[in-house]
Design an enzyme around this catalytic site. Structure first.
Site, PDB file in Angstrom:
ATOM      1  N   TRP A 133      42.794  35.561  48.976  1.00 36.41           N
ATOM      2  CA  TRP A 133      42.525  34.323  48.827  1.00 36.41           C
ATOM      3  C   TRP A 133      42.644  32.701  48.741  1.00 36.41           C
ATOM      4  O   TRP A 133      41.814  32.448  48.966  1.00 36.41           O
ATOM      5  CB  TRP A 133      43.431  34.462  46.891  1.00 36.41           C
ATOM      6  CG  TRP A 133      42.691  35.414  46.061  1.00 36.41           C
ATOM      7  CD1 TRP A 133      43.478  36.283  45.422  1.00 36.41           C
ATOM      8  CD2 TRP A 133      41.421  36.146  45.184  1.00 36.41           C
ATOM      9  NE1 TRP A 133      43.314  37.591  44.401  1.00 36.41           N
ATOM     10  CE2 TRP A 133      41.476  36.713  44.425  1.00 36.41           C
ATOM     11  CE3 TRP A 133      40.646  35.464  45.570  1.00 36.41           C
ATOM     12  CZ2 TRP A 133      40.753  37.696  44.325  1.00 36.41           C
ATOM     13  CZ3 TRP A 133      39.381  35.856  45.097  1.00 36.41           C
ATOM     14  CH2 TRP A 133      39.203  37.316  44.104  1.00 36.41           C
ATOM     15  N   ASP A 164      45.727  26.861  44.399  1.00 30.88           N
ATOM     16  CA  ASP A 164      45.130  27.636  42.905  1.00 30.88           C
ATOM     17  C   ASP A 164      46.080  28.697  42.633  1.00 30.88           C
ATOM     18  O   ASP A 164      46.608  29.198  42.956  1.00 30.88           O
ATOM     19  CB  ASP A 164      44.227  28.824  43.561  1.00 30.88           C
ATOM     20  CG  ASP A 164      43.225  29.909  43.804  1.00 30.88           C
ATOM     21  OD1 ASP A 164      43.928  30.210  42.150  1.00 30.88           O
ATOM     22  OD2 ASP A 164      43.343  30.728  43.763  1.00 30.88           O
ATOM     23  N   LYS A 183      44.457  35.565  33.681  1.00 31.38           N
ATOM     24  CA  LYS A 183      45.894  36.547  34.470  1.00 31.38           C
ATOM     25  C   LYS A 183      46.674  36.531  33.743  1.00 31.38           C
ATOM     26  O   LYS A 183      46.745  37.660  33.497  1.00 31.38           O
ATOM     27  CB  LYS A 183      45.486  36.023  35.775  1.00 31.38           C
ATOM     28  CG  LYS A 183      44.196  36.224  36.804  1.00 31.38           C
ATOM     29  CD  LYS A 183      44.488  37.236  37.832  1.00 31.38           C
ATOM     30  CE  LYS A 183      42.961  37.621  38.480  1.00 31.38           C
ATOM     31  NZ  LYS A 183      42.766  37.016  39.369  1.00 31.38           N
TER      32      LYS A 183
HETATM   33  C1  PLP Z   1      41.897  36.295  40.218  1.00 33.74           C
HETATM   34  C2  PLP Z   1      41.599  34.926  41.372  1.00 33.74           C
HETATM   35  C3  PLP Z   1      40.766  34.679  42.063  1.00 33.74           C
HETATM   36  C4  PLP Z   1      39.291  35.077  41.416  1.00 33.74           C
HETATM   37  O1  PLP Z   1      39.464  34.818  40.287  1.00 33.74           O
HETATM   38  P1  PLP Z   1      38.127  34.780  39.714  1.00 33.74           P
HETATM   39  O2  PLP Z   1      37.920  34.779  37.600  1.00 33.74           O
HETATM   40  O3  PLP Z   1      37.339  36.058  39.652  1.00 33.74           O
HETATM   41  O4  PLP Z   1      36.600  33.856  40.305  1.00 33.74           O
HETATM   42  C5  PLP Z   1      41.046  33.820  42.281  1.00 33.74           C
HETATM   43  N1  PLP Z   1      42.803  33.426  43.545  1.00 33.74           N
HETATM   44  C6  PLP Z   1      42.971  33.867  42.529  1.00 33.74           C
HETATM   45  C7  PLP Z   1      45.009  33.266  43.671  1.00 33.74           C
HETATM   46  C8  PLP Z   1      43.102  35.131  41.480  1.00 33.74           C
HETATM   47  O5  PLP Z   1      44.455  36.045  41.442  1.00 33.74           O
END
Ligand code: PLP
Length: 376
Positions: A103, A173, A197
């Protein structure tokens, strides 16, 4: 109805209580006669929902006065680009990125469309099995920001410390560990997280931004994704992801009822410690991630052969342990232990792993020999 134990990395398991409440309120939200799904976002009802969600989130995080909460659409992947557009128009059109897995690499690649990207540190040489310690970082003191991913969902490494970036705003993030533990928000210029998540359902990106960064957007930034514009009108430039905000609000309230982030973190730590211990002590399963950098939310592990991994997944599914497959890019297995996963769920997984290992231990050794013989 007994629900399966869902170890998906996201969209992921929600607490039964939250699903139940959403069901009970589906046709008639608090006597309003309408569903959240059909409310105008300008209505007093929806404004109450959004305000309560923001208040509960602020409470959970002990949000500092200088930080604002935004509930935007897009998902974290979209905000890889959008945060660069929002922050590159200020100090300098250059930013530092720390690479710790899939990511953070994607974030850097998207950010690179809008300015110069400098890789301040990378765990690539170690196959992203550890977080580079700050002594290895080469920071640019003039960077517009320094970006990291607090928890790499695909390869299971997590920051358990915060770097010192001086005056350069730290951007993170936190999609896969948001609200899994307390966060010192004051240390960050910008935190963003997709809700699906650990904090709700897909469609919502939660943004926490320090007010001095609201005025650094590039000219071409779309109005609906201009953090400053959205903050200036309480997120009402366009239609917010109303139902996703509602579900996130139910999650925030649920976390508060559990006792807040300290209690949540203690439970999450217990769950993952137990699972890592079971892996390490098995002599059968193997976790490649360095002990100090292991993720508390995404436990990645391997079996001796890919054939055994497939068998493990199929047998697990039959026992109601679902979505244990690893990320396609990383392979192997992964158990995501978000807030909604009860301790008993982890115990059930460990029991199954134990049984499976005993049954396959000798076979596994033969299988590994056979697989490498076939490859040779
Ligand atoms: C799942 C995830 C993403 C992507 O998320 P989307 O909703 O598909 O844009 C980005 N960063 C991390 C750390 C993730 O776990």
């Amino acid at each position: 109805m007994r629900r399966p134990l869902n170890f998906a990395s996201g969209p992921a398991m929600l607490p039964g209580e939250v699903l139940q409440q959403a069901r009970e309120e589906m046709l008639d939200w608090r006597g309003s006669g309408v569903s959240v799904l059909e409310m105008p976002f300008t209505s007093p009802e929806y404004q109450t929902i959004a305000a309560e969600a923001a208040a509960d989130l602020g409470q959970l995080l002990a949000l500092p006065d200088r930080h604002r909460i935004l509930f935007l659409q897009g998902g974290a992947y979209a905000h890889f680009a959008l945060l660069a557009m929002n922050l590159m128009g200020g100090r300098r059109r250059a930013a530092d990125y720390v690479l710790t897995g899939l990511w953070s690499a994607r974030a850097a690649s998207e950010g690179g469309r809008y300015g110069a990207i400098h890789i301040a540190a990378s765990g690539e040489a170690d196959g992203f099995t550890r977080i580079p310690p700050q002594a290895e970082w080469r920071l640019d003191p003039q960077a517009a920001y320094c970006h990291l991913v607090s928890n790499e969902t695909a390869n299971g490494v997590q920051f358990h410390w915060l770097p010192d970036t001086g005056l350069v705003p730290l951007v993170a993030d936190m999609t896969s560990d948001f609200l899994s533990r307390p966060i010192d928000v004051s240390r960050f210029g910008l935190i963003y997280a997709g809700a699906q998540k650990n904090a709700g359902c897909a469609g919502l990106t939660v943004i926490l931004i320090r007010d001095d960064l609201l005025d650094s957007a590039l000219e071409q930034t779309p109005a609906v994704f201009n953090y400053g514009l959205q903050a200036g009108c309480d997120g009402r430039v366009n239609t917010p992801p109303t139902f996703a905000v509602y579900v996130a609000g139910l999650m925030f309230a649920w976390i508060r009822r559990q006792g807040g982030l300290e209690v949540i973190a203690r439970n999450n730590r217990r769950k993952s410690e137990k699972l890592y211990a079971a892996i390490d002590e098995s002599g059968f399963y193997r976790c490649p991630v360095a002990g100090a950098d292991r993720s508390l939310t995404n436990v990645c592990f391997r079996l001796p052969t890919q054939a055994l991994e497939a068998e493990f997944l199929a047998e697990g599914r039959r026992r109601g342990l679902v979505h244990l497959e690893g990320h396609a890019a990383a392979g192997g297995l992964r158990a995501s232990l978000y807030n909604a996963m009860p301790a008993e769920g982890v115990d059930a997984l460990i029991d199954f792993m134990h049984e499976f290992a005993i049954r396959h231990h000798a076979l596994g050794k033969c299988g590994a020999a056979r697989e490498s013989a076939t490859r040779a």
